[in-house]
Design an enzyme around this catalytic site. Structure first.
Site, mmCIF file in Angstrom:
data_model
loop_
_atom_site.group_PDB
_atom_site.id
_atom_site.type_symbol
_atom_site.label_atom_id
_atom_site.label_comp_id
_atom_site.label_asym_id
_atom_site.label_seq_id
_atom_site.Cartn_x
_atom_site.Cartn_y
_atom_site.Cartn_z
ATOM 1 C CG ASP A 38 -2.021 1.003 1.131
ATOM 2 O OD1 ASP A 38 -2.344 1.430 0.003
ATOM 3 O OD2 ASP A 38 -2.568 1.379 2.184
ATOM 4 C CG HIS A 55 -0.389 1.632 -9.123
ATOM 5 N ND1 HIS A 55 -0.605 1.410 -7.790
ATOM 6 C CD2 HIS A 55 -1.486 2.306 -9.577
ATOM 7 C CE1 HIS A 55 -1.782 1.918 -7.441
ATOM 8 N NE2 HIS A 55 -2.335 2.471 -8.514
ATOM 9 C CG LEU A 149 9.857 -17.356 -1.975
ATOM 10 C CD1 LEU A 149 10.968 -16.351 -1.682
ATOM 11 C CD2 LEU A 149 8.729 -16.632 -2.695
HETATM 12 C C1 IPE Z 1 -5.350 -2.637 0.221
HETATM 13 O O1 IPE Z 1 -5.056 -1.307 0.016
HETATM 14 C C2 IPE Z 1 -5.357 -3.380 -1.070
HETATM 15 C C3 IPE Z 1 -4.068 -3.531 -1.743
HETATM 16 C C4 IPE Z 1 -2.925 -3.036 -1.343
HETATM 17 C C5 IPE Z 1 -4.101 -4.308 -2.931
HETATM 18 P P1 IPE Z 1 -6.197 -0.214 -0.190
HETATM 19 O O2 IPE Z 1 -5.495 1.065 -0.484
HETATM 20 O O3 IPE Z 1 -7.171 -0.686 -1.203
HETATM 21 O O4 IPE Z 1 -6.894 -0.192 1.233
HETATM 22 P P2 IPE Z 1 -7.736 0.945 1.937
HETATM 23 O O5 IPE Z 1 -8.784 1.401 0.966
HETATM 24 O O6 IPE Z 1 -6.792 2.044 2.289
HETATM 25 O O7 IPE Z 1 -8.287 0.297 3.161
HETATM 26 C C1 IPE Z 2 -1.707 0.147 -3.272
HETATM 27 O O1 IPE Z 2 -1.451 1.498 -3.354
HETATM 28 C C2 IPE Z 2 -1.938 -0.482 -4.610
HETATM 29 C C3 IPE Z 2 -3.288 -1.027 -4.790
HETATM 30 C C4 IPE Z 2 -4.275 -0.922 -3.957
HETATM 31 C C5 IPE Z 2 -3.524 -1.752 -6.003
HETATM 32 P P1 IPE Z 2 -2.626 2.556 -3.347
HETATM 33 O O2 IPE Z 2 -3.010 2.844 -4.760
HETATM 34 O O3 IPE Z 2 -3.729 2.116 -2.471
HETATM 35 O O4 IPE Z 2 -1.888 3.805 -2.725
HETATM 36 P P2 IPE Z 2 -2.521 4.894 -1.746
HETATM 37 O O5 IPE Z 2 -3.081 4.163 -0.588
HETATM 38 O O6 IPE Z 2 -3.569 5.620 -2.531
HETATM 39 O O7 IPE Z 2 -1.369 5.757 -1.384
HETATM 40 MG MG MG Z 3 -4.098 2.407 -0.496
#
Ligand code: IPE
Ligand code: IPE
Ligand code: MG
Length: 260
Positions: A38, A55, A149
């Protein structure tokens, strides 16, 4: 910055990597590490870049972390790549995420295979768009006999729907008279989850400072040690992984018991 009550680990630069490594006990390496990847969006925003750039940078982190897991002999790495709730995002971002997955698999498959990595997917993979689904199936097939792994990629994954699907499958068996409901126990339900033959995660890492599970491995993480860092996923690397391992080894896992 972490909040003032921040209870997890030390700050990023508190200790040099070399001295951290010396603290790791090679006999107590977690068998299974799970990561909620995240913070990509915030990383990009801070740089004035589009979210997809975050990403893309996050893919590099996965490569670094996978190498660190190999280095320390971690057997299972489960990464949360796309949740069942992530469909709420703009279509452009969702498409870009799946394009990145395809690109990653196409570019890295041979290297992963050579290193003995077995790729698996957990989640409602059948509902993914055709291109990423096929690429994923190819990667899973291609690496099926590797065992150094296990890289478990959680895609269109949700902990609640995973449990619902398990319950449905069990209910069907009960309806058809194949099982006695009285004999359903935790191990039986566990065998109906996506992670049926994978041990529960020992350590769950969440970068970017969020203090929630976001529907990740709800059943499996009943006694998992949780480690959160304010570092955003694209900035997460070998050092953060080592810090997580050191802190994990400092935890007292009681599983509800008492220390004798
Ligand atoms: C969790 O992150 C999902 C992934 C990293 C794939 P999100 O960014 O979607 O979670 P919330 O919305 O902050 O809870
Ligand atoms: C996690 O990073 C990637 C996915 C959920 C696919 P985010 O896109 O949620 O990044 P933030 O939370 O907005 O910074
Ligand atoms: Mg996120």
């Amino acid at each position: 910055m972490p909040p003032s009550f921040w209870p997890f680990g030390r700050s990023k630069d508190a200790e040099p990597e070399q001295s951290l490594i010396q603290k790791i006990d090679p006999h107590r390496i977690p068998q299974h590490v799970a990561i909620i990847m995240d913070g990509n969006g915030r990383w990009a925003k801070r740089r004035g870049l589009p979210r997809v750039a975050g990403h893309r940078a996050g893919v590099q982190s996965l490569r670094r972390v996978l190498e660190t897991c190999e280095e320390f002999g971690i057997r299972y790495l489960t990464v949360y790549a796309f949740s069942t709730e992530n469909w709420k995002r703009p279509a452009d971002e969702v498409n870009a995420l799946f394009d990145l997955l395809v690109e990653y698999l196409q570019r890295e498959l041979d290297t992963l295979h050579d290193k003995g990595v077995q790729i698996r997917a957990i989640g409602k993979v059948s509902e993914l768009p055709e291109n990423p689904r096929k690429e994923l199936e190819r990667a899973v097939r291609h690496t099926a006999n590797n065992d150094k792994l296990i890289l478990n990629v959680a895609l269109n994954y949700g902990g609640r729907i995973e449990i619902v699907e398990a319950v449905k499958a069990i209910a069907r068996q009960a309806r058809d008279g194949q099982i006695d409901p009285e004999r359903i126990d935790e191990a039986f339900l566990n065998r109906h989850l996506y992670t049926a033959d994978v041990p529960d995660p020992d350590l769950l890492i969440r970068p970017s400072g969020e203090l929630r599970l976001s529907n990740f491995l709800l059943w499996q993480s009943a006694y998992t040690e949780i480690w959160v860092t304010p570092t955003l996923w694209p900035d997460f690397g070998r050092k953060e992984m080592i810090q997580a391992l050191v802190d994990y080894q400092g935890r007292d896992r009681r599983f509800g018991g008492v220390k004798v």
